[in-house]
Design an enzyme around this catalytic site. Structure first.
Site, PDB file in Angstrom:
ATOM      1  CG  ASP A  15     -11.518  -9.402  -9.889  1.00 39.23           C
ATOM      2  OD1 ASP A  15     -11.251  -8.983  -8.933  1.00 39.23           O
ATOM      3  OD2 ASP A  15     -11.311  -8.334 -10.566  1.00 39.23           O
ATOM      4  CG  HIS A  16     -14.276  -6.093  -8.908  1.00 42.51           C
ATOM      5  ND1 HIS A  16     -13.696  -5.501  -8.084  1.00 42.51           N
ATOM      6  CD2 HIS A  16     -12.808  -5.787  -9.634  1.00 42.51           C
ATOM      7  CE1 HIS A  16     -12.652  -4.684  -7.971  1.00 42.51           C
ATOM      8  NE2 HIS A  16     -11.974  -5.570  -8.762  1.00 42.51           N
ATOM      9  CD  GLU A  43     -11.701  -2.696  -3.665  1.00 42.39           C
ATOM     10  OE1 GLU A  43     -10.763  -1.661  -4.171  1.00 42.39           O
ATOM     11  OE2 GLU A  43     -11.837  -3.640  -4.960  1.00 42.39           O
ATOM     12  CG  HIS A  85      -9.334  -1.061 -11.254  1.00 38.61           C
ATOM     13  ND1 HIS A  85      -9.807  -0.996 -10.659  1.00 38.61           N
ATOM     14  CD2 HIS A  85      -9.309  -2.631 -11.124  1.00 38.61           C
ATOM     15  CE1 HIS A  85     -10.296  -1.820  -9.724  1.00 38.61           C
ATOM     16  NE2 HIS A  85      -9.453  -2.870  -9.914  1.00 38.61           N
ATOM     17  N   GLY A 143      -5.371  -3.742  -9.761  1.00 41.74           N
ATOM     18  CA  GLY A 143      -4.517  -3.057 -11.364  1.00 41.74           C
ATOM     19  C   GLY A 143      -2.987  -3.770 -11.506  1.00 41.74           C
ATOM     20  N   GLY A 144      -2.588  -4.177 -10.405  1.00 42.30           N
ATOM     21  CA  GLY A 144      -1.510  -4.471 -10.903  1.00 42.30           C
ATOM     22  C   GLY A 144      -0.966  -4.894 -11.963  1.00 42.30           C
ATOM     23  CG  ASN A 148      -5.853  -9.069  -8.652  1.00 43.80           C
ATOM     24  OD1 ASN A 148      -5.851  -9.749  -8.584  1.00 43.80           O
ATOM     25  ND2 ASN A 148      -8.070  -8.486  -8.595  1.00 43.80           N
ATOM     26  CB  THR A 168      -4.847  -3.681 -18.587  1.00 46.24           C
ATOM     27  OG1 THR A 168      -5.865  -3.345 -17.993  1.00 46.24           O
ATOM     28  CG2 THR A 168      -3.942  -2.997 -19.774  1.00 46.24           C
TER      29      THR A 168
END
Length: 279
Positions: free
Chosen positions: A82-83, A134, A174, A203-204, A225, A228
């Site tokens: 990821d990223h 993205e 995010h 940032g789901g 995604n 958090t």
């Protein structure tokens, strides 16, 4: 062995109207709980190694951890970077056994983002793995602001980059701890109408659960995604375990108490995406 690529799990989701959770892992305890949750729900899961995870544990080690869990799981498991911010980082992930890489060129000018993403997608596809890109920038709660995805640019990006999935910025943020934001459904509909690629929401955790379920069913959003809210479940469980006995010092016994709460939280996340039982 149920190690699969991102395309393997997102294409059926795109065709059948559901989504798959990209669950952000920070260590062995949470990634193990995520796979147990996927098995319990009989649904696919995407294990994600983001930047903070990679700062803590090297990519070659993470690749072995992800693959070990996947190869012993009864549910489909994707090992996903990821990223990734450079070609080199994505190449290391590929060489470390990841089955999917996400290149984040979202801060770069459109054509540069397309060109760099296309090069990484070509490398990934040559190795038989998947690539996510993205377009538009997803910001951070309390930090860098977002730059919403332009539908026409999204169409160009999808057409020219060759990605298997495309992350978009449509009100998602995010590191958001509440679920009061919600997504810009009009912008999603515009992007959806101009593209034919599975869409991804980073940032789901900040997206209301009802909206996650509905968009999974009714749009081309096939991956959310979630980090958090699962980190919060882990942190709360760990704090309770530590505080329950101030004389206890063995970290293995303490960390064991995070398994069930994190698995339960992950099961709820996965269930909301509406995946049918895996055959």
């Amino acid at each position: 062995m149920t190690l699969v690529t991102l395309k393997d799990v997102l294409q059926p989701a795109y065709e059948q109207g559901y989504a798959v959770g990209g669950l952000v892992a920070l260590g062995w305890e949470d990634m193990r709980a995520y796979v147990a949750a996927a098995e319990a729900e009989n649904a696919p899961v995407i294990l994600q190694a983001g930047p903070s995870c990679r700062e803590h544990t090297p990519l070659p080690i993470l690749g072995k951890m992800f693959r070990h869990l996947a190869e012993n799981a009864s549910a489909p498991v994707v090992a996903h970077l990821d990223h990734g911010y450079t070609y080199e980082e994505c190449k290391i992930a590929l060489d470390s056994g990841f089955t999917s890489v996400m290149f984040d060129g979202s801060r770069k000018p459109l054509q540069q983002n397309i060109d760099e993403t296309a090069a990484i997608a070509e490398m990934a596809h040559a190795a038989g793995i998947s690539c996510e890109g993205e377009i538009g920038f997803v910001g951070y709660s309390g930090g860098e602001g977002s730059n919403g995805t332009d539908p026409a640019e999204a169409a160009q990006f999808a057409r020219q980059s060759g990605v298997d999935a495309m992350a978009i910025s449509v009100g998602n943020v995010h590191l958001q701890q509440d679920k009061e934001g919600g997504l810009d459904e009009a912008r999603i509909a515009e992007i959806d109408a101009l593209t034919e690629v599975p869409l991804v929401i980073h940032g789901g955790s900040g997206v209301p659960v009802e909206q996650r379920t509905r968009l999974s069913r009714d749009t081309s959003i096939c991956k959310f995604n979630i980090g958090t809210e699962l980190r919060m479940a882990f942190g709360n469980a760990l704090r309770a375990a530590v505080n329950s006995d101030p004389n206890r010092f063995d970290r293995v016994t303490i960390l064991k108490e995070t398994q069930d709460p994190v698995e339960a939280a992950a099961r709820a996340v996965i269930r909301a995406f509406g995946a049918p039982p895996q055959k």
